[in-house]
Design a protein around this motif. Structure first.
Motif, PDB file in Angstrom:
ATOM      1  N   ASN A  48     -41.700  61.202 -69.752  1.00 56.47           N
ATOM      2  CA  ASN A  48     -41.419  62.638 -69.649  1.00 56.47           C
ATOM      3  C   ASN A  48     -40.951  63.232 -70.973  1.00 56.47           C
ATOM      4  OD1 ASN A  48     -42.199  63.016 -66.968  1.00 56.47           O
ATOM      5  ND2 ASN A  48     -40.206  62.341 -66.208  1.00 56.47           N
ATOM      6  N   GLN A  49     -40.183  62.469 -71.740  1.00 56.42           N
ATOM      7  CA  GLN A  49     -39.744  62.952 -73.048  1.00 56.42           C
ATOM      8  C   GLN A  49     -40.932  63.086 -73.993  1.00 56.42           C
ATOM      9  OE1 GLN A  49     -36.559  64.007 -73.856  1.00 56.42           O
ATOM     10  NE2 GLN A  49     -37.683  64.855 -75.583  1.00 56.42           N
ATOM     11  N   HIS A  51     -43.971  63.706 -73.128  1.00 58.26           N
ATOM     12  CA  HIS A  51     -44.719  64.876 -72.670  1.00 58.26           C
ATOM     13  C   HIS A  51     -44.070  66.168 -73.169  1.00 58.26           C
ATOM     14  CE1 HIS A  51     -46.156  67.912 -69.711  1.00 58.26           C
ATOM     15  NE2 HIS A  51     -47.302  67.381 -70.120  1.00 58.26           N
ATOM     16  N   ARG A  52     -42.745  66.215 -73.167  1.00 57.29           N
ATOM     17  CA  ARG A  52     -42.048  67.408 -73.681  1.00 57.29           C
ATOM     18  C   ARG A  52     -42.182  67.524 -75.200  1.00 57.29           C
ATOM     19  NH1 ARG A  52     -38.306  65.861 -69.628  1.00 57.29           N
ATOM     20  NH2 ARG A  52     -37.070  64.695 -71.145  1.00 57.29           N
ATOM     21  N   ASP A  53     -42.138  66.386 -75.890  1.00 50.69           N
ATOM     22  CA  ASP A  53     -42.177  66.394 -77.362  1.00 50.69           C
ATOM     23  C   ASP A  53     -43.552  66.748 -77.931  1.00 50.69           C
ATOM     24  OD1 ASP A  53     -39.515  65.709 -77.413  1.00 50.69           O
ATOM     25  OD2 ASP A  53     -39.873  63.583 -77.877  1.00 50.69           O
ATOM     26  N   ILE A  54     -44.604  66.432 -77.210  1.00 49.97           N
ATOM     27  CA  ILE A  54     -45.965  66.676 -77.707  1.00 49.97           C
ATOM     28  C   ILE A  54     -46.491  67.941 -77.049  1.00 49.97           C
ATOM     29  CG2 ILE A  54     -48.289  65.759 -77.968  1.00 49.97           C
ATOM     30  CD1 ILE A  54     -47.045  62.945 -77.756  1.00 49.97           C
ATOM     31  N   GLU A  55     -46.285  69.028 -77.729  1.00 49.78           N
ATOM     32  CA  GLU A  55     -46.656  70.334 -77.190  1.00 49.78           C
ATOM     33  C   GLU A  55     -48.165  70.445 -77.019  1.00 49.78           C
ATOM     34  OE1 GLU A  55     -46.251  74.946 -78.580  1.00 49.78           O
ATOM     35  OE2 GLU A  55     -44.674  73.547 -79.144  1.00 49.78           O
ATOM     36  N   GLY A  56     -48.573  70.889 -75.837  1.00 48.50           N
ATOM     37  CA  GLY A  56     -49.983  71.150 -75.587  1.00 48.50           C
ATOM     38  C   GLY A  56     -50.756  70.027 -74.925  1.00 48.50           C
ATOM     39  N   ILE A  57     -50.168  68.853 -74.797  1.00 55.00           N
ATOM     40  CA  ILE A  57     -50.885  67.745 -74.173  1.00 55.00           C
ATOM     41  C   ILE A  57     -50.660  67.782 -72.662  1.00 55.00           C
ATOM     42  CG2 ILE A  57     -49.033  66.030 -74.419  1.00 55.00           C
ATOM     43  CD1 ILE A  57     -51.246  63.961 -75.099  1.00 55.00           C
ATOM     44  N   SER A  58     -51.719  67.572 -71.910  1.00 53.87           N
ATOM     45  CA  SER A  58     -51.578  67.525 -70.452  1.00 53.87           C
ATOM     46  C   SER A  58     -51.083  66.142 -70.048  1.00 53.87           C
ATOM     47  CB  SER A  58     -52.913  67.821 -69.773  1.00 53.87           C
ATOM     48  OG  SER A  58     -53.809  66.739 -69.957  1.00 53.87           O
ATOM     49  N   LYS A  60     -52.362  64.288 -67.761  1.00 54.28           N
ATOM     50  CA  LYS A  60     -53.544  63.446 -67.571  1.00 54.28           C
ATOM     51  C   LYS A  60     -53.998  62.837 -68.894  1.00 54.28           C
ATOM     52  CE  LYS A  60     -58.326  63.681 -65.890  1.00 54.28           C
ATOM     53  NZ  LYS A  60     -59.208  63.526 -67.014  1.00 54.28           N
ATOM     54  N   VAL A  61     -54.089  63.663 -69.920  1.00 54.20           N
ATOM     55  CA  VAL A  61     -54.533  63.179 -71.237  1.00 54.20           C
ATOM     56  C   VAL A  61     -53.497  62.233 -71.832  1.00 54.20           C
ATOM     57  CG1 VAL A  61     -55.074  63.886 -73.604  1.00 54.20           C
ATOM     58  CG2 VAL A  61     -56.047  65.148 -71.674  1.00 54.20           C
ATOM     59  N   LEU A  62     -52.218  62.555 -71.706  1.00 50.30           N
ATOM     60  CA  LEU A  62     -51.174  61.668 -72.218  1.00 50.30           C
ATOM     61  C   LEU A  62     -51.271  60.295 -71.558  1.00 50.30           C
ATOM     62  CD1 LEU A  62     -48.677  61.086 -73.918  1.00 50.30           C
ATOM     63  CD2 LEU A  62     -47.292  62.116 -72.096  1.00 50.30           C
ATOM     64  N   THR A  63     -51.442  60.284 -70.253  1.00 48.49           N
ATOM     65  CA  THR A  63     -51.560  59.019 -69.530  1.00 48.49           C
ATOM     66  C   THR A  63     -52.769  58.228 -70.001  1.00 48.49           C
ATOM     67  OG1 THR A  63     -50.446  59.951 -67.599  1.00 48.49           O
ATOM     68  CG2 THR A  63     -51.810  57.994 -67.228  1.00 48.49           C
ATOM     69  N   HIS A  82     -35.407  52.248 -61.778  1.00 48.33           N
ATOM     70  CA  HIS A  82     -34.396  53.172 -61.272  1.00 48.33           C
ATOM     71  C   HIS A  82     -35.101  54.167 -60.373  1.00 48.33           C
ATOM     72  CE1 HIS A  82     -32.282  51.317 -64.464  1.00 48.33           C
ATOM     73  NE2 HIS A  82     -31.377  52.238 -64.649  1.00 48.33           N
ATOM     74  N   ARG A  83     -34.341  54.893 -59.626  1.00 47.22           N
ATOM     75  CA  ARG A  83     -34.918  55.984 -58.830  1.00 47.22           C
ATOM     76  C   ARG A  83     -34.530  57.285 -59.481  1.00 47.22           C
ATOM     77  NH1 ARG A  83     -36.885  54.276 -53.618  1.00 47.22           N
ATOM     78  NH2 ARG A  83     -36.221  52.157 -53.317  1.00 47.22           N
ATOM     79  N   PRO A  84     -35.456  58.058 -59.940  1.00 45.76           N
ATOM     80  CA  PRO A  84     -36.891  57.782 -59.969  1.00 45.76           C
ATOM     81  C   PRO A  84     -37.223  56.763 -61.063  1.00 45.76           C
ATOM     82  CG  PRO A  84     -36.461  59.850 -61.083  1.00 45.76           C
ATOM     83  CD  PRO A  84     -35.135  59.372 -60.512  1.00 45.76           C
ATOM     84  N   LYS A  85     -38.340  56.093 -60.877  1.00 47.94           N
ATOM     85  CA  LYS A  85     -38.791  55.078 -61.844  1.00 47.94           C
ATOM     86  C   LYS A  85     -39.034  55.749 -63.188  1.00 47.94           C
ATOM     87  CE  LYS A  85     -43.028  53.641 -61.729  1.00 47.94           C
ATOM     88  NZ  LYS A  85     -44.265  52.993 -61.341  1.00 47.94           N
TER      89      LYS A  85
END
Length: 114
Positions: A48-49, A51-58, A60-63, A82-85
């Protein structure tokens, strides 16, 4: 370590067997892989970090890009139960070497384009 299988279609055997540049471009090519490697260069990061740091990437594409980089042994993935994983990504030793070499090539290209 997994073997990298490249599909060359009708390209000749000389390219398939003798062109290291083709392999590098296949592994590192595209809009996002270099940005992801650069983002992970200083420290590991949770999905998640990243995803936040790379502006503009979806997501799906990040994964997809992280999956490719993991298959090539450039990035490692660790699940934290952990919950959430949480999923932590970091550059492998190979990834650190790739980063260093790309930076060196970048410096060479910048110095010759003046």
């Amino acid at each position: 370590m997994s073997k990298i299988n490249l599909s060359y279609g009708k390209c000749n055997e000389v390219i398939k067997n003798g062109c290291p540049i083709e392999l590098v471009l296949r592994v590192l090519g595209g809009k996002w892989k270099g940005i992801i490697i650069d983002a992970l260069q200083n420290s590991p990061s949770y999905y998640n970090q990243l995803h936040r740091d790379i502006e503009g990437i979806s997501r799906k594409v990040l994964t997809e890009q992280l999956f490719d980089l993991e298959n090539y042994g450039i990035v490692s993935r660790s699940e934290i139960n952990h919950r959430p994983k949480k999923v932590l990504y970091q550059l492998t030793d190979k990834g650190q070497e790739v980063y260093f070499l790309v930076r060196k090539i970048n410096d060479i290209l910048k110095s010759t384009s003046k």
